[in-house]
Scaffold this active site. Structure first.
Site, PDB file in Angstrom:
ATOM      1  N   GLU A  77      30.032  70.110  37.097  1.00 42.85           N
ATOM      2  CA  GLU A  77      31.050  71.075  37.536  1.00 42.85           C
ATOM      3  C   GLU A  77      30.442  72.464  37.765  1.00 42.85           C
ATOM      4  O   GLU A  77      30.822  73.173  38.698  1.00 42.85           O
ATOM      5  CB  GLU A  77      32.190  71.120  36.508  1.00 42.85           C
ATOM      6  CG  GLU A  77      32.905  69.777  36.442  1.00 42.85           C
ATOM      7  CD  GLU A  77      34.011  69.741  35.421  1.00 42.85           C
ATOM      8  OE1 GLU A  77      33.705  69.646  34.214  1.00 42.85           O
ATOM      9  OE2 GLU A  77      35.181  69.836  35.821  1.00 42.85           O
TER      10      GLU A  77
ATOM     11  N   GLY B 175      30.728  68.919  32.599  1.00 42.77           N
ATOM     12  CA  GLY B 175      30.712  70.351  32.874  1.00 42.77           C
ATOM     13  C   GLY B 175      29.432  70.806  33.568  1.00 42.77           C
ATOM     14  O   GLY B 175      29.430  71.837  34.239  1.00 42.77           O
TER      15      GLY B 175
ATOM     16  N   ALA C  13      29.691  69.795  28.949  1.00 43.38           N
ATOM     17  CA  ALA C  13      30.117  70.730  27.912  1.00 43.38           C
ATOM     18  C   ALA C  13      29.658  70.154  26.576  1.00 43.38           C
ATOM     19  O   ALA C  13      29.413  68.949  26.466  1.00 43.38           O
ATOM     20  CB  ALA C  13      31.633  70.873  27.942  1.00 43.38           C
TER      21      ALA C  13
ATOM     22  N   GLU D 299      33.889  62.165  31.836  1.00 42.22           N
ATOM     23  CA  GLU D 299      34.865  62.584  30.828  1.00 42.22           C
ATOM     24  C   GLU D 299      35.841  61.484  30.424  1.00 42.22           C
ATOM     25  O   GLU D 299      36.325  61.469  29.290  1.00 42.22           O
ATOM     26  CB  GLU D 299      35.653  63.814  31.324  1.00 42.22           C
ATOM     27  CG  GLU D 299      34.863  65.124  31.256  1.00 42.22           C
ATOM     28  CD  GLU D 299      34.078  65.452  32.523  1.00 42.22           C
ATOM     29  OE1 GLU D 299      33.815  64.533  33.315  1.00 42.22           O
ATOM     30  OE2 GLU D 299      33.749  66.635  32.708  1.00 42.22           O
TER      31      GLU D 299
HETATM   32  C1  HXC Z   1      26.525  67.687  22.993  1.00 43.83           C
HETATM   33  C2  HXC Z   1      24.823  66.376  23.764  1.00 43.83           C
HETATM   34  C3  HXC Z   1      25.460  66.213  25.009  1.00 43.83           C
HETATM   35  C4  HXC Z   1      26.707  66.865  25.195  1.00 43.83           C
HETATM   36  C5  HXC Z   1      23.618  65.105  25.049  1.00 43.83           C
HETATM   37  N1  HXC Z   1      23.698  65.675  23.851  1.00 43.83           N
HETATM   38  N2  HXC Z   1      24.691  65.405  25.789  1.00 43.83           N
HETATM   39  N3  HXC Z   1      25.355  67.100  22.769  1.00 43.83           N
HETATM   40  N4  HXC Z   1      27.194  67.590  24.164  1.00 43.83           N
HETATM   41  N5  HXC Z   1      27.375  66.808  26.351  1.00 43.83           N
HETATM   42  C6  HXC Z   1      22.726  65.573  22.747  1.00 43.83           C
HETATM   43  C7  HXC Z   1      22.787  64.205  22.091  1.00 43.83           C
HETATM   44  O1  HXC Z   1      23.831  64.150  21.138  1.00 43.83           O
HETATM   45  C8  HXC Z   1      21.429  64.143  21.462  1.00 43.83           C
HETATM   46  O2  HXC Z   1      21.427  64.887  20.265  1.00 43.83           O
HETATM   47  C9  HXC Z   1      20.532  64.885  22.462  1.00 43.83           C
HETATM   48  O3  HXC Z   1      21.407  65.683  23.243  1.00 43.83           O
HETATM   49  C10 HXC Z   1      19.801  63.920  23.390  1.00 43.83           C
HETATM   50  O4  HXC Z   1      20.753  63.039  23.975  1.00 43.83           O
HETATM   51  P1  HXC Z   1      20.653  61.443  23.883  1.00 43.83           P
HETATM   52  O5  HXC Z   1      22.021  60.912  24.033  1.00 43.83           O
HETATM   53  O6  HXC Z   1      19.889  61.031  22.677  1.00 43.83           O
HETATM   54  O7  HXC Z   1      19.759  61.153  25.175  1.00 43.83           O
HETATM   55  P2  HXC Z   1      19.772  59.844  26.086  1.00 43.83           P
HETATM   56  O8  HXC Z   1      19.863  58.613  25.240  1.00 43.83           O
HETATM   57  O9  HXC Z   1      18.620  59.982  27.021  1.00 43.83           O
HETATM   58  O10 HXC Z   1      21.126  59.918  26.912  1.00 43.83           O
HETATM   59  C11 HXC Z   1      21.321  60.959  27.825  1.00 43.83           C
HETATM   60  C12 HXC Z   1      22.818  61.015  28.243  1.00 43.83           C
HETATM   61  C13 HXC Z   1      23.692  61.082  26.977  1.00 43.83           C
HETATM   62  C14 HXC Z   1      23.156  59.774  29.058  1.00 43.83           C
HETATM   63  C15 HXC Z   1      22.961  62.249  29.128  1.00 43.83           C
HETATM   64  O11 HXC Z   1      23.211  62.133  26.124  1.00 43.83           O
HETATM   65  C16 HXC Z   1      25.140  61.343  27.258  1.00 43.83           C
HETATM   66  O12 HXC Z   1      25.869  60.438  27.666  1.00 43.83           O
HETATM   67  N6  HXC Z   1      25.585  62.574  26.982  1.00 43.83           N
HETATM   68  C17 HXC Z   1      26.984  62.954  27.099  1.00 43.83           C
HETATM   69  C18 HXC Z   1      27.363  63.117  28.546  1.00 43.83           C
HETATM   70  C19 HXC Z   1      28.833  63.483  28.678  1.00 43.83           C
HETATM   71  O13 HXC Z   1      29.716  62.743  28.220  1.00 43.83           O
HETATM   72  N7  HXC Z   1      29.087  64.619  29.274  1.00 43.83           N
HETATM   73  C20 HXC Z   1      30.442  65.134  29.479  1.00 43.83           C
HETATM   74  C21 HXC Z   1      30.857  65.969  28.284  1.00 43.83           C
HETATM   75  S1  HXC Z   1      32.550  66.471  28.438  1.00 43.83           S
HETATM   76  P3  HXC Z   1      20.853  64.269  18.880  1.00 43.83           P
HETATM   77  O14 HXC Z   1      21.200  65.324  17.877  1.00 43.83           O
HETATM   78  O15 HXC Z   1      21.531  62.935  18.698  1.00 43.83           O
HETATM   79  O16 HXC Z   1      19.367  64.129  19.173  1.00 43.83           O
HETATM   80  C22 HXC Z   1      32.541  67.725  29.527  1.00 43.83           C
HETATM   81  C23 HXC Z   1      33.851  68.400  29.790  1.00 43.83           C
HETATM   82  C24 HXC Z   1      33.705  69.533  30.723  1.00 43.83           C
HETATM   83  O17 HXC Z   1      31.530  68.062  30.053  1.00 43.83           O
HETATM   84  C25 HXC Z   1      34.977  70.339  30.831  1.00 43.83           C
HETATM   85  C26 HXC Z   1      35.204  71.268  29.714  1.00 43.83           C
HETATM   86  C27 HXC Z   1      36.474  72.099  29.867  1.00 43.83           C
END
Ligand code: HXC
Length: 256
Positions: free
Chosen positions: A114, A111, A66, A134
């Site tokens: 999911e 998400g 998400a 998460e």
């Molecule tokens: C918003 C995101 C994002 C996310 C990546 N980006 N994941 N933005 N939400 N979930 C953005 C980064 O901020 C970045 O933007 C660009 O995408 C590229 O990502 P990087 O981090 O620079 O890439 P990399 O170093 O290769 O790392 C990849 C990654 C990392 C390991 C996937 O991006 C990461 O850990 N992302 C978050 C994963 C996460 O925590 N997902 C769960 C979210 S909570 P900029 O602007 O900096 O270039 C969830 C809840 C679901 O999903 C339920 C809801 C009800």
């Protein structure tokens, strides 16, 4: 018509591509609305569509979760509302009467995993990494992941993935039954199409009935899902959530 997804229909198969590659296809609200709308309208009503493949645009990600930047200031109530609405979207995909395959082309996190779990089954490329991270944000999965992952891979492996928040590689996902096939990226969509084409030779009424019956057997009381939604929303009221999001945005490890 849609800002965040693209749909192409070829030979009975609709390829739905989530198209926010700069954000690793993170699911902001509008994207999930687009997906939901497409399923409940053109994909459902277009009789030429007999199966759906969902994949992500770009080379890196299926969906990295998400959109953290969108929900970073949410209150507990807003978190709960997000989870409740998202559960509805995922439930509608799971109950979709035509087969839906997730073609996981890279990161499938939070998400994003999911969403893949709500599909009827999954294929992945060799680079795919799957996880429910998460807990690193002070949250728990909120789109049905605590329930569907445990149903699919069993409680022990689901607990390991959810509590560590670590990603697993495609090969482990295959061994654990989380994905059905792992192939080269160049073969990913054709593998999913090949599987769908086997179904097109069968009765579409029988396929819809089978999807319904398999889902019915696995649906429990709503308790697990309700608990997840409530706990997900509660996460937004914690200092850990603020720390987790701040750490993510500042590209550092969180201190809990
Ligand atoms: C918003 C995101 C994002 C996310 C990546 N980006 N994941 N933005 N939400 N979930 C953005 C980064 O901020 C970045 O933007 C660009 O995408 C590229 O990502 P990087 O981090 O620079 O890439 P990399 O170093 O290769 O790392 C990849 C990654 C990392 C390991 C996937 O991006 C990461 O850990 N992302 C978050 C994963 C996460 O925590 N997902 C769960 C979210 S909570 P900029 O602007 O900096 O270039 C969830 C809840 C679901 O999903 C339920 C809801 C009800």
């Amino acid at each position: 018509m849609y800002n965040n997804i693209q749909i192409q229909v070829n030979d009975h198969t609709a390829l739905l591509e989530i198209n926010r590659p700069k954000n690793l296809n993170a699911l902001n609200r509008e994207t999930l609305e687009d997906i939901d709308h497409a399923f409940q309208n053109e994909l459902l009503n277009d009789e030429s569509v007999r199966g759906v493949i969902i994949t992500g645009a770009g080379e890196k990600a299926f969906v990295a979760g998400a959109d953290i930047k969108e929900f970073m200031h949410y209150s507990q109530e807003e978190g709960l509302a997000l989870a409740k609405w998202g559960h509805g979207v995922m439930n509608r995909i799971e109950a979709f009467p035509k087969p839906v395959i997730a073609a996981i082309n890279g990161f499938a996190l939070g998400g994003g995993l999911e969403l893949a779990l709500a599909c009827h089954f999954r294929v992945a490329n060799q680079q795919a990494k799957l996880g429910l991270p998460e807990v690193s944000l002070g949250l728990i999965p909120g789109y049905g992941g605590t329930q569907r992952l445990a149903q699919l891979v069993g409680k022990g492996k689901a607990m390991e993935m959810i509590l560590t928040g670590e990603m697993i590689h495609a090969q482990d996902a295959l061994n654990w039954g989380l994905v059905n096939y792992v192939v080269e990226q160049t073969d990913l969509i054709s593998k999913a199409m090949e599987l769908l084409e086997k179904m097109y030779g069968k009765s579409s009424n029988a396929i819809a009935a089978a999807i319904k019956a398999v889902n019915a057997g696995l649906s429990k009381s709503e308790d697990g899902f309700s608990t997840e939604m409530q706990a997900f929303g509660d996460g937004f009221g914690t200092p850990d959530f603020k720390e987790g999001v701040d750490a993510f945005l500042n590209k550092r490890k969180p201190k809990f």
